[in-house]
Enzyme design. Structure first.
Site, PDB file in Angstrom:
ATOM      1  N   HIS A  32       0.596  -0.672   5.262  1.00  0.00           N
ATOM      2  CA  HIS A  32       1.251  -0.862   3.986  1.00  0.00           C
ATOM      3  C   HIS A  32       0.656  -0.011   2.870  1.00  0.00           C
ATOM      4  O   HIS A  32       1.358   0.507   2.014  1.00  0.00           O
ATOM      5  CB  HIS A  32       1.121  -2.342   3.625  1.00  0.00           C
ATOM      6  CG  HIS A  32       1.591  -2.683   2.270  1.00  0.00           C
ATOM      7  ND1 HIS A  32       2.873  -2.436   1.871  1.00  0.00           N
ATOM      8  CD2 HIS A  32       0.974  -3.250   1.216  1.00  0.00           C
ATOM      9  CE1 HIS A  32       3.018  -2.845   0.628  1.00  0.00           C
ATOM     10  NE2 HIS A  32       1.881  -3.320   0.194  1.00  0.00           N
ATOM     11  N   GLY A  71       5.645   8.778  -9.125  1.00  0.00           N
ATOM     12  CA  GLY A  71       5.618   7.319  -9.060  1.00  0.00           C
ATOM     13  C   GLY A  71       5.001   6.758 -10.330  1.00  0.00           C
ATOM     14  O   GLY A  71       5.022   7.402 -11.378  1.00  0.00           O
ATOM     15  N   ARG A 130      -4.993 -10.474   2.208  1.00  0.00           N
ATOM     16  CA  ARG A 130      -4.180  -9.735   3.174  1.00  0.00           C
ATOM     17  C   ARG A 130      -4.899  -9.409   4.472  1.00  0.00           C
ATOM     18  O   ARG A 130      -4.353  -9.611   5.555  1.00  0.00           O
ATOM     19  CB  ARG A 130      -3.708  -8.425   2.537  1.00  0.00           C
ATOM     20  CG  ARG A 130      -2.748  -8.668   1.429  1.00  0.00           C
ATOM     21  CD  ARG A 130      -2.300  -7.403   0.789  1.00  0.00           C
ATOM     22  NE  ARG A 130      -1.209  -7.733  -0.132  1.00  0.00           N
ATOM     23  CZ  ARG A 130      -0.619  -6.861  -0.915  1.00  0.00           C
ATOM     24  NH1 ARG A 130      -0.993  -5.607  -0.908  1.00  0.00           N
ATOM     25  NH2 ARG A 130       0.357  -7.242  -1.696  1.00  0.00           N
ATOM     26  N   GLY A 140       4.030  14.398  -7.896  1.00  0.00           N
ATOM     27  CA  GLY A 140       4.361  12.995  -7.664  1.00  0.00           C
ATOM     28  C   GLY A 140       4.925  12.383  -8.929  1.00  0.00           C
ATOM     29  O   GLY A 140       4.540  12.749 -10.037  1.00  0.00           O
ATOM     30  N   ARG A 176      -7.210  -4.133  -0.776  1.00  0.00           N
ATOM     31  CA  ARG A 176      -6.593  -4.292  -2.084  1.00  0.00           C
ATOM     32  C   ARG A 176      -5.961  -5.668  -2.216  1.00  0.00           C
ATOM     33  O   ARG A 176      -5.328  -6.162  -1.289  1.00  0.00           O
ATOM     34  CB  ARG A 176      -5.506  -3.222  -2.279  1.00  0.00           C
ATOM     35  CG  ARG A 176      -4.793  -3.337  -3.596  1.00  0.00           C
ATOM     36  CD  ARG A 176      -3.835  -2.187  -3.812  1.00  0.00           C
ATOM     37  NE  ARG A 176      -2.709  -2.187  -2.881  1.00  0.00           N
ATOM     38  CZ  ARG A 176      -1.678  -3.021  -2.953  1.00  0.00           C
ATOM     39  NH1 ARG A 176      -1.637  -3.947  -3.884  1.00  0.00           N
ATOM     40  NH2 ARG A 176      -0.700  -2.935  -2.066  1.00  0.00           N
TER      41      ARG A 176
END
Lengths: 259, 229, 637
Positions: free
Chosen positions: C401, C42, C330, C40, C435
């Protein structure tokens, strides 16, 4: 709506490619362009044919993975729009579309519409960074930066590395990509120490990768999905001239054990 | 912890003028000199309208300036610039062609202009024209009545031959297009670009281009029309 | 399964400092003898690879994209939190810590979260030093905004492209190490298998996505920074390529999988327009700072928004949560949107949408001010929907998400397999059951820049070094397993495409294990997923060959893993008989429809252990003990 697609199919880097015609039938104007290709590909799969290979990932215009030349325009007819953000409402029912990969010696075709843009990574490796070892940073507010410069740096930094500038340039030049990174870093206080060496090294790598030169057509800016200005190319030219003609004031060679 | 890498510039292998930007800068600087020349050349030639004495006098001035050395200095500078201009253009063109070995089936231009896209072929026309022009009006070829030093008469002779005038006019349009793109573009290449002044620069380039086309084309037209005999 | 989190002793504020002082170090001259594999690229992956290379380790970094710069961190829009307290509005490390623990509905580890808040300030410093062009004030200092339900302005941002800029900073640091020869980069390589030798993670098998060749790479430690599994829902805001394969392989080798049911649904995404939809696009949550969310009061009101008078609009978030209003966290705003749509008051085609209205803010601040703040987001919205949000309200709807769940890791970010470290979204560590906005970027960079460089050294220094050869039986077995699996996928030659299975799985999970869950639905999903999986292995079709670039094969492999992960998610959701954060069980709610947490029974991390093909996984618990914070009921009213 219905569309006729003439798609460049090429099995591998060394194979010969050709256009193959497909029909996208009963697609909705609200679909994105890539969703239309998804539909075509599902049809091909069910017929046991190989789907059209194209790069894509985020599908929201930021990762820079997607990109193809659609009817003579990189990323299609809509300004400031990546291929993945293009919707079929930008086309007419019954329209014929030619889909081609980016054409550049520096971006060899991998398969169908996929090209290898590793040259961009190598241009960045040549100097598109600030050498700040992790953990060595001073407080973020220690150096104020003029807002205008910070904003301009952000304009340049918006580049997504998709390669449309190269694809659009009649000379296959990567100046806009290179200039955007050099300007982004060169406009910030943190980027000053390496500014001129960066410009010189990145341009050298850019040339070595086989990109063409800039003749100020401005086609790159027109094709850039992020609208990055060619003014950054002038900035790169200035930095490069300064780097190569006036830097290097220490005349004597640094001997063994020097520095 | 960190081993320093040598500053990138110390590792460069390619000389400055061999880089794409270096060659572009050569093209821009020589282009600027050549632009200055064509402008002065056109202004000087306006003496055509002041009669034979004025023009021949202007010519004598050029030939005797710095005891005759001025003209040769100018010739050497201009020839050098022209050679460098053509060299940089030709080598960059070959590089650019090589950069796209497979072209597009369908291609639509957007922001490029007719002027920008015709720089290369326009340049070739200009190159051929300049050779012809020197042979014709400096060395007296293609003109049976050529008399060295009798500049006014030579110009009128030459332009009375309509093919010469037509070639001249075509070349001047090529020059206009070349300058329309070249004059603003060279500033961009030299690193001057500012959103506020860019438009002015482009308009100024166009203004000069039009001025030169109109000024230069007026000479053969005036001769062919019989206004200047 | 050993679930000792190895939380350092001592007061919360001193744990990380003390731990760093106690970690063993690798001699600088020896670091180059160690190879670390990073999967990865990112924020966590590129950041970690660059930091470790900087320290002197040899790093190999793998990503499935054509360049590490395209990792999905790039798509984060809103910003990154840091307890800098530059605006002098009362922020502190403790407050960021507390907000994060509370936002996570008290299902995260105190010590991890405190460390995250602590290093957040270093992250901003580091990013600025790397050239991240954060927004600035006219005085030249950094600008902050409040974001996603925070009461202080602690979010740093770079227009609506913060993730992009942070990732490019990390990517550039990574490329610098590539140029130095310290990192070897393998783009278009996808991890297919983990290699475990003598109980330690020692390597991976990757497939070169261009040639189809399988390669085994060996090293002294393996780091997974492969992101979340939100794509299990098929429609999500994740990039199309995001997948669970890497962490799923690790799980099947014995790494504990923590809280798989904790998946976050983001409240502000562009609604689905039709069957063909391939992914959902997020609109930054920062829009909620100025936009007001509403639906018509009447059911089935199809008038255009402009024709609905003020007193017939229900600004439901402002009504239900007066103190946080449109900025409610959220999970809460997503559920509220679902509730009003379920009541038949949703707007737009299909009734799956609510308005996000800027008319009031445009009236108050002027269109230019709004354009300055959100111009690129408005453009993006218009491009997708062909509607002008300056004139008509945006329509938004929640979408999958982010996943808080992931591989279980201890305080050192090491999974239950020694030598296997997990960074960023791929681990479960810091966000509990929900989160907060602008915290994902923070966690990715914290793990990559400031945690793994310390903790990996400790592991390496404590582990006797011996090399593994390429023809070790474990290596050969791993390569053979991948080859067999690919052959099996290629060999089915059925009649259904990978996408058709994927879509079916996604919609099943979205319906039964999405924003709100109940026993009956979960049990139904638990019964249907194995049937779907069987159908997949019986009726799949994949075109082309294995030995070439083959996107349908890539997708098929990913879907196969999602089909297994989906089941684990459902099991976890079923076992957690409480509502907390994003995990909302309809059976466990208060009278006014709020989540009812059960701290007595569920104040723990649920960690699942793989027990073999066709056998039910085991559920373990890591109890969560709170020394500094008091477990409060989360209220945003």
């Amino acid at each position: 709506m219905n569309l006729t697609l003439h798609v460049w199919r090429q099995k591998g880097p060394r194979e010969r490619g050709r256009f193959v015609t497909y029909r996208a039938t009963d697609v909705s104007a609200d679909m994105s362009f890539l969703e239309m290709l998804d539909v075509v590909n599902e049809g091909l799969l069910l017929k046991g044919e190989e789907p059209i290979a194209f790069d894509h990932d985020c599908r929201e215009g930021i990762c820079g993975a997607c990109g193809m030349v659609i009817n003579g325009r990189p990323h299609g007819p809509k300004a400031r729009t990546t291929t993945c953000q293009l919707h079929l409402r930008s086309f007419r029912d019954g329209q014929e579309l030619w889909l081609e990969p980016w054409r550049s010696r520096a971006f060899p075709v991998v398969k169908d519409l996929i090209v290898d843009r590793g040259a961009f990574d190598r241009v960045i490796q040549a100097g598109g960074y600030i050498s700040a070892a992790i953990g060595s940073a001073p407080d973020a507010n220690a150096v104020p930066i003029r807002k205008e410069n910070a904003d301009l740096a952000m304009d340049a930094a918006a580049c997504i590395g998709c390669g449309a500038c190269v694809a659009a340039c009649p000379n296959g030049s990567a100046m806009l990509f290179t200039a955007a990174k050099i300007s982004h870093l060169g406009l910030l206080a943190q980027g000053q120490p390496e500014r001129y060496e960066r410009a010189a090294a990145m341009v050298e790598t850019m040339d070595a990768e086989g990109f063409g030169s800039c003749t100020n057509h401005n086609e790159c800016e027109a094709a850039c999905p992020k609208g990055i200005s060619v003014a950054f190319i002038a900035r790169l030219n200035a930095d490069f001239v300064r780097a190569r003609l006036t830097e290097g004031r220490r005349l004597e060679q640094v001997g063994e054990g020097g520095v | 912890m960190t081993t320093a890498t040598a500053p990138a510039a110390l590792r460069l292998k390619v000389p400055y003028v061999a880089s794409t930007i270096g060659r572009k800068v050569v093209m821009a600087v020589t282009g600027l000199v050549l632009f200055g020349f064509v402008l002065v050349h056109m202004i000087g030639n306006l003496t055509l309208y002041a009669g034979p004495e004025a023009m021949d006098g202007y010519s004598r001035f050029l030939h005797t300036f710095l005891h005759g050395g001025g003209l040769w200095i100018a010739r050497v500078v201009l020839l050098t610039c022209a050679v460098l201009h053509v060299w940089s253009a030709a080598s960059l063109t070959l590089d650019s062609w090589a950069a796209r070995p497979v072209g597009y089936r369908l291609w639509k231009a957007k922001d490029s202009t007719y002027a920008s896209r015709t720089m290369r072929w326009g340049g070739v026309i200009l190159f051929l024209f300049i050779i012809f022009h020197i042979l014709n009006l400096t060395l007296g070829h293609f003109d049976p009545g050529y008399v060295p030093g009798d500049v006014y008469a030579n110009v009128v002779h030459a332009f009375r031959q309509w093919p010469v005038s037509v070639f001249y006019i075509v070349a001047m349009f090529a020059l206009g297009l070349h300058l329309d793109h070249g004059v603003w573009s060279l500033f961009h290449t030299l690193g001057f670009s500012h959103p506020r002044y860019k438009r002015w620069l482009r308009e100024a380039a166009r203004g000069f281009a039009i001025l030169l086309v109109v000024g230069n084309c007026s000479f053969p037209i005036a001769v062919l029309a019989g206004w200047v005999r | 399964m050993n679930l000792d989190a190895r939380i350092p002793q001592g007061p919360l504020e001193q744990k990380w400092a003390r731990h760093r002082a106690e970690l063993k170090l690798v001699n600088p001259a020896n670091k180059r003898k160690y190879t670390v594999l990073m999967v990865g690229s990112g924020l966590a992956g590129a950041g970690g690879a660059a930091s470790m290379a900087e320290l002197g380790y040899e790093v190999k970094c793998f990503c499935y994209q054509d360049s590490p710069r395209r990792a999905h961190s790039i798509a984060a829009q809103g910003g990154i939190n840091a307890a800098k307290n530059y605006p002098n509005d009362g922020d502190s490390v403790y407050r960021l810590f507390y907000d994060t623990v509370k936002g996570g509905d008290f299902r995260s580890r105190e010590a991890n979260v405190y460390r995250l808040a602590e290093v957040s300030v270093n992250i901003i410093d580091q990013c600025v030093a790397l050239g991240v062009p954060f927004a600035r004030e006219y005085g030249g200092l950094l600008a902050n905004r409040s974001f996603g339900g925070a009461q202080v302005s602690r979010t740093f941002y770079a227009r609506g492209q913060t993730g992009q800029q942070l990732l490019l900073g990390a990517y550039q640091a990574l490329e610098r190490q590539v140029a130095r020869g310290k990192v070897e980069m393998f783009p278009r390589h996808e991890m297919q298998e983990l290699i475990v030798v003598d109980g330690r993670a020692r390597g991976i098998v990757v497939r070169d996505l261009v040639t189809g060749e399988l390669e085994a790479h060996l090293g002294d430690a393996v780091c997974l920074a492969t992101g979340g599994y939100g794509n299990v829902f098929f429609l999500s805001t994740n990039a199309k390529g995001c997948n669970t394969t890497a962490i799923w392989r690790a799980y099947k080798h014995g790494a504990g999988f923590a809280n798989p049911a904790f998946t976050q649904i983001h409240p502000t995404c562009i609604p689905v327009t039709g069957e063909h939809q391939s992914k959902l696009t997020l609109m930054s949550e920062s829009l909620r700072n100025d936009g007001r969310i509403w639906v018509p009061k009447k059911q089935g009101d199809t008038r255009p928004p402009a024709e609905i008078p003020e007193d017939e609009r229900d600004y439901y978030l402002e009504r239900m949560y007066p103190s946080f209003g449109n900025l409610a966290p959220r999970d809460i705003s997503s559920r509220a949107a679902k509730r009003v749509c379920d009541e038949g008051r949703g707007v737009g085609p299909g009734g799956q949408g609510v308005y996000l209205d800027f008319a009031e803010a445009i009236g108050r601040l002027g269109e230019d001010a709004i354009r300055e703040k959100y111009g690129n987001l408005f453009e993006m919205y218009e491009r997708i929907t062909a509607e002008n949000p300056y004139k008509v309200p945006m329509r938004i709807y929640p979408a999958s998400h982010y996943t808080m769940g992931g591989l279980w890791v201890d305080y050192n970010l090491m999974s239950t397999i020694p030598g296997l470290f997990v960074l960023g979204e791929a681990n479960f560590s810091d966000h509990g059951a929900n989160r907060l906005g602008a915290s994902a970027l923070m966690q990715g960079l914290a793990d990559g820049y400031f945690v793994i460089p310390y903790t990996i050294g400790d592991y390496l220094a404590r582990t006797p070094r011996h090399s593994v050869s390429g023809d070790h039986p474990a290596v050969r077995a791993a390569v053979d397993a991948v080859r067999a699996r690919i052959a099996r996928l290629m060999g089915i030659k059925g009649k259904r495409t990978p996408t058709s299975f994927y879509r079916e799985l996604g919609s099943l999970l979205w319906e039964r294990c999405g924003m709100s869950r109940n026993r009956a639905g979960l049990e139904e999903a638990l019964a249907r997923i194995p049937v779907l999986r069987e159908a997949f292995w019986r009726d799949l079709t994949v075109a082309g060959e294995a030995g070439e670039l083959n996107q349908s094969l890539e997708l098929a492999g990913r879907v196969a893993d999602f089909l297994e992960l989906g089941e684990l998610m459902v099991r976890d959701a079923l076992a957690r008989e409480e509502s907390c954060g994003c995990h909302f069980r309809e059976e466990y709610q208060t009278e006014d429809g709020e989540a009812r947490r059960d701290d007595a029974r569920f104040a723990h991390v649920a960690v699942w252990e793989y027990t073999g093909e066709g056998r039910a996984p085991l559920r373990h618990e890591e109890p969560l003990t709170y020394e500094s914070v008091h477990l409060a009921t989360r209220s945003y009213k």
